[in-house]
Enzyme design. Sequence first.
Site, PDB file in Angstrom:
ATOM      1  N   HIS A 106       0.656  -1.153  -0.067  1.00  0.00           N
ATOM      2  CA  HIS A 106       0.096   0.073   0.029  1.00  0.00           C
ATOM      3  C   HIS A 106       0.919   1.162  -0.097  1.00  0.00           C
ATOM      4  CE1 HIS A 106       0.630  -1.332   4.176  1.00  0.00           C
ATOM      5  NE2 HIS A 106       0.380   0.262   4.412  1.00  0.00           N
ATOM      6  N   HIS A 108       0.674   5.232   0.857  1.00  0.00           N
ATOM      7  CA  HIS A 108      -0.107   6.286   1.706  1.00  0.00           C
ATOM      8  C   HIS A 108       0.193   7.429   0.793  1.00  0.00           C
ATOM      9  CE1 HIS A 108       0.021   4.045   5.674  1.00  0.00           C
ATOM     10  NE2 HIS A 108       1.073   3.621   5.097  1.00  0.00           N
TER      11      HIS A 108
END
Length: 144
Positions: A106, A108
């Site tokens: 992931h 951010h």
Amino acid sequence: MSATPAYDPSNVFAKILRGELPAHKVYEDDKALAFLDIMPRCPGHALVIPKAPSRNLLDVAPEDLAHVAKVAQKVAKAAMTAFKADGIVLQQFSEEASGQIVYHLHMHVIPRHLGVPMKPPHVEMEKPEVLAEHAALLRAALGS
């Protein structure tokens, strides 16, 4: 250096992808999903993940990484507008020593304002109604 551990399909982001857990989604296509972090460091803090199982930067397929980066850029541009941000922080952590907690790749995407510090990570859960409002702002800026 030891080998990267195998991908664990029971991680929280895999559960979000399967619809087993809720998320404040802001963008989705056939290869990626973007949604708000429930413990944002700044208003509008979003996460962009590939739909393909990837533990992190060390095992992601290059084409999936490229697509996640494209979506992160799209979300960043929308966040600049939606949150009247002065800049964007883009972060990605791989493995425990880097600070990775959820073992699904992931990125951010964090809108920033001059002179306003980020909250420390993993400190405070945001109210669902605030996340819903922020998600609506981002979706509107994304045109979705």
